[in-house]
Design an enzyme around this catalytic site. Structure first.
Site, short mmCIF file in Angstrom:
data_model
loop_
_atom_site.label_atom_id
_atom_site.label_comp_id
_atom_site.label_asym_id
_atom_site.label_seq_id
_atom_site.Cartn_x
_atom_site.Cartn_y
_atom_site.Cartn_z
N GLU A 1 10.10 1.29 10.25
CA GLU A 1 11.13 2.31 9.99
C GLU A 1 10.44 3.66 10.16
OE1 GLU A 1 14.20 1.73 9.45
OE2 GLU A 1 14.32 -0.28 8.60
N GLY B 1 7.25 5.05 7.80
CA GLY B 1 6.43 6.26 7.89
C GLY B 1 6.66 6.94 9.22
N SER B 2 5.66 7.67 9.65
CA SER B 2 5.82 8.45 10.88
C SER B 2 5.75 7.56 12.12
CB SER B 2 4.72 9.50 10.95
OG SER B 2 3.46 8.86 10.95
N GLU C 1 10.12 16.11 14.76
CA GLU C 1 10.51 15.95 13.36
C GLU C 1 9.72 16.93 12.50
OE1 GLU C 1 9.30 12.37 11.21
OE2 GLU C 1 11.39 12.17 10.62
N CYS D 1 13.98 10.77 6.34
CA CYS D 1 13.89 10.42 7.75
C CYS D 1 15.24 10.52 8.46
CB CYS D 1 13.34 9.01 7.88
SG CYS D 1 14.18 7.86 6.80
N LYS E 1 0.86 -1.18 0.00
CA LYS E 1 0.00 0.00 0.00
C LYS E 1 0.90 1.23 0.00
CE LYS E 1 -1.56 3.18 2.40
NZ LYS E 1 -1.82 4.30 1.50
P1 NAP Z 1 2.74 8.45 7.41
O1 NAP Z 1 1.73 9.50 7.47
O2 NAP Z 1 3.08 7.71 8.62
O3 NAP Z 1 2.27 7.45 6.25
C1 NAP Z 1 3.03 6.37 5.84
C2 NAP Z 1 2.15 5.34 5.19
O4 NAP Z 1 1.23 4.84 6.17
C3 NAP Z 1 1.30 5.87 4.06
O5 NAP Z 1 1.18 4.86 3.09
C4 NAP Z 1 -0.02 6.12 4.73
O6 NAP Z 1 -1.12 6.10 3.85
C5 NAP Z 1 -0.09 4.96 5.68
N1 NAP Z 1 -0.98 5.16 6.81
C6 NAP Z 1 -1.45 6.32 7.34
N2 NAP Z 1 -2.25 6.07 8.39
C7 NAP Z 1 -2.33 4.73 8.52
C8 NAP Z 1 -3.00 3.86 9.42
N3 NAP Z 1 -3.79 4.32 10.40
N4 NAP Z 1 -2.83 2.52 9.28
C9 NAP Z 1 -2.04 2.02 8.31
N5 NAP Z 1 -1.39 2.81 7.42
C10 NAP Z 1 -1.52 4.15 7.53
O7 NAP Z 1 4.13 9.00 6.88
P2 NAP Z 1 4.35 9.95 5.67
O8 NAP Z 1 3.71 11.24 6.03
O9 NAP Z 1 3.96 9.29 4.41
O10 NAP Z 1 5.96 10.02 5.63
C11 NAP Z 1 6.69 10.83 6.49
C12 NAP Z 1 7.19 10.07 7.70
O11 NAP Z 1 7.86 8.86 7.32
C13 NAP Z 1 8.21 10.82 8.49
O12 NAP Z 1 7.92 10.73 9.86
C14 NAP Z 1 9.53 10.11 8.20
O13 NAP Z 1 10.49 10.23 9.17
C15 NAP Z 1 9.09 8.73 8.01
N6 NAP Z 1 10.05 8.01 7.17
C16 NAP Z 1 10.88 7.08 7.76
C17 NAP Z 1 11.81 6.41 7.00
C18 NAP Z 1 12.72 5.39 7.62
O14 NAP Z 1 13.28 4.59 6.90
N7 NAP Z 1 12.88 5.35 8.91
C19 NAP Z 1 11.88 6.63 5.64
C20 NAP Z 1 11.02 7.58 5.07
C21 NAP Z 1 10.10 8.25 5.86
P3 NAP Z 1 -1.76 7.47 3.26
O15 NAP Z 1 -0.69 8.07 2.43
O16 NAP Z 1 -2.91 6.98 2.46
O17 NAP Z 1 -2.12 8.32 4.43
#
Ligand code: NAP
Ligand code: MG
Length: 508
Positions: free
Chosen positions: A259, A237-238, A394, A293, A185
């Protein structure tokens, strides 16, 4: 960059075929540089997840896939690498127009890393210890023992928008290398490149091995995370959503890797080579508008060089060219959305309110030809203290917090004073000092005199609330396998099995 790629409408990718969503609904995908709608994607729902998981389950239960010999699997992984190279232009284009990542980065770094990752996995799989023989045990009696490593099953991958196809590959490559099947997804901002990647991969794997269900995190993401037929969730993700996923996955005790976010510290020692360290630390924070990230968002600088460093940081920052990410001369593209822009600007306001000083940047700017996009100047705050919001949370934008220090042990303590632990860095000419600091830093990766140097043969992941588990490297293969201990008795005679007397004390 220009290309003839048709990016009008993308269905779901299930069981090797393009399929419309059951609901017939779609959502818009926007180019963050221009604000224009560039495509629509299918809005998946639970019914679509059920179909994708069923396809993935059937593909997993097919022994031909699950028990394929490592050398045959290596051929497939190498073929994927080759196909990525053949389709590089299309993949890069889709990634750039939806994520806002610059073509300078995506066409050089990301696409090469992806191809190399599949090649590395092909090599690893050939050497992987799928079966290990244990020594004959000292008690209770002789036996043959193996440890087998087996695939986990159907793996759900949930990915973010910042580097969508590379991060998807970090999950797909080890999952396929170990004989699992995948349902991805992607983030709703950036589904296009992942869909294309799945289509490319599907040409060399059986139907159902790779599936993509686009749609909202709330519906598709959560359902995948709780689905009884999904065996593992790999999420990037977050931290906030990571917590939710961990709790939802606990209902079915799913194997989970996470991650998550970061607030990574970069520490200048007094003897840092400033010619490299100043642009290097900015490379660490401003690449992709700070939407990475592992960005080095807190910079600790000693008193003795503080003024010189700040001056250098400002000079180098002002050189950066913001623009349309499809333009090969653009160094920094837009932030992903108006919402993200507002978040970043509100952090900048909070930094000012808490008493930090803006040394440069701090505002949104307009880029000619990209009036519908959101571009934020590379921003440097000085006079930051580690307890400020801009030093603790962040931001995921081009904002650097410079923190002054007089005692290096105090700087290390503050560097570790965060809920995160993804990356860290130290800048010095003295390698012994560097290792000393490195040992004390609580982070999954420490760069010495560099930043963003992720390698396909090295593990990547976080300490503390930056995550659980590691991606890339041989270690990522372990995250997609489970262990089975197999014991074969070598004592056929009942009378010699004296350990049975623990239960049957009164033998005839
Ligand atoms: P996010 O809001 O956490 O979303 C990540 C993914 O999770 C998206 O596909 C999102 O779908 C989905 N999602 C959202 N709510 C969900 C739920 N309740 N249940 C299951 N899935 C859900 O993160 P983002 O805004 O896309 O990315 C930014 C964040 O990612 C930052 O905090 C960053 O640090 C982190 N990140 C970490 C790494 C690492 O390797 N550690 C790498 C890149 C990014 P939708 O898009 O449809 O909402
Ligand atoms: Mg989000």
């Amino acid at each position: 960059m220009t290309t003839n790629v048709d990016v009008k409408s993308f269905p779901l990718f299930i069981n090797g075929e393009w399929k419309q969503a059951e609901s017939g609904q779609t959502f818009d995908v926007t180019n963050p540089a221009t604000g224009e709608v560039i495509a629509t994607a299918a809005k998946g729902s639970k019914e679509d997840v059920d179909k994708a998981v069923k396809a993935a389950r059937e593909a997993f239960e097919n022994e031909e896939w699950r028990e394929m010999k490592p050398k045959d699997r290596a051929v497939i992984l190498n073929a994927i690498a080759q196909k990525i190279t053949v389709h590089a232009e299309e993949l890069v284009y889709l990634e750039v127009i939806s994520s806002g990542g610059t073509v300078r980065r995506v066409s050089s770094n990301d696409i090469l890393q992806m191809a190399d990752l599949f090649q590395q996995m092909a090599k690893f799989v050939l050497d992987y210890p799928f079966s290990e023989t244990l020594p004959v045990p000292p008690f209770p009696g002789p036996s043959h023992n193996f440890v087998w490593r087996e695939p986990i099953g159907v793996c759900a991958a949930i990915t973010p928008w910042n580097m969508p196809m590379l991060i998807a590959s970090w999950k797909i490559a080890p999952a396929l290398a170990m004989g699992n099947t995948v349902v991805i997804k992607p983030a709703s901002y950036t589904p296009l490149s992942t869909l294309k990647l799945a289509e490319i991969i599907s040409t060399v794997v059986p139907p159902g091995v790779i599936n993509v269900v686009t749609g909202s995190g709330k519906e598709v993401g959560e359902y995948l995370t709780t689905h009884p037929e999904v065996d593992k969730v790999a999420f990037t993700g977050s931290t906030e959503v990571g917590k939710k996923i961990m709790s939802l996955a606990s209902e079915t005790i799913k194997n989970t890797t996470l991650e998550l976010g970061g607030k990574s510290p970069s520490i200048f020692l007094e003897d840092a080579d400033l010619e490299v360290a100043i642009p290097g630390s900015l490379f660490g924070v401003f690449l992709h508008s700070g939407q990475l990230c592992e960005s080095g968002t807190r910079l600790f600088v000693p008193d003795s060089i503080y003024d010189k460093v700040v001056k250098g940081l400002v000079q180098w920052s002002k050189r950066l060219k913001l623009g349309n990410p499809l333009d090969a001369t653009t160094e920094i593209g837009p932030v992903i959305s108006k919402q993200q822009r507002d978040t970043i600007l509100s952090y900048i306001e909070s930094g000012k309110k808490e008493g930090a000083t803006i040394a440069c940047g701090g505002k949104e700017i307009t880029v000619d030809g990209c009036e519908g996009g959101s571009f934020i100047e590379p921003t440097i705050f000085t006079n930051v203290t580690n307890d400020m919001k801009i030093a603790q949370e962040e931001i995921f934008g081009p904002v650097l917090s410079v923190i002054r220090y007089s005692d290096v042990n105090e700087a290390i303590k503050q560097a570790n004073d965060t809920i995160y632990g993804l990356a860290a860095g130290v800048w010095t000419k003295d390698v012994n000092k560097a290792y000393d600091v490195t040992r004390k830093l609580k982070a999954g990766v420490v760069w010495i005199n560099d930043w963003h140097m992720l390698r396909n043969d090295a593990p990547f992941g976080g300490y503390k609330q930056s995550g659980i588990g590691r991606e890339m490297g041989k270690h990522s293969l372990d995250a997609y396998t489970q262990l089975k201990h197999v014991h074969t008795s070598m004592v056929p005679q009942l009378e010699k099995r004296n350990w049975y007397q623990i239960l049957f004390s009164q033998s005839e």
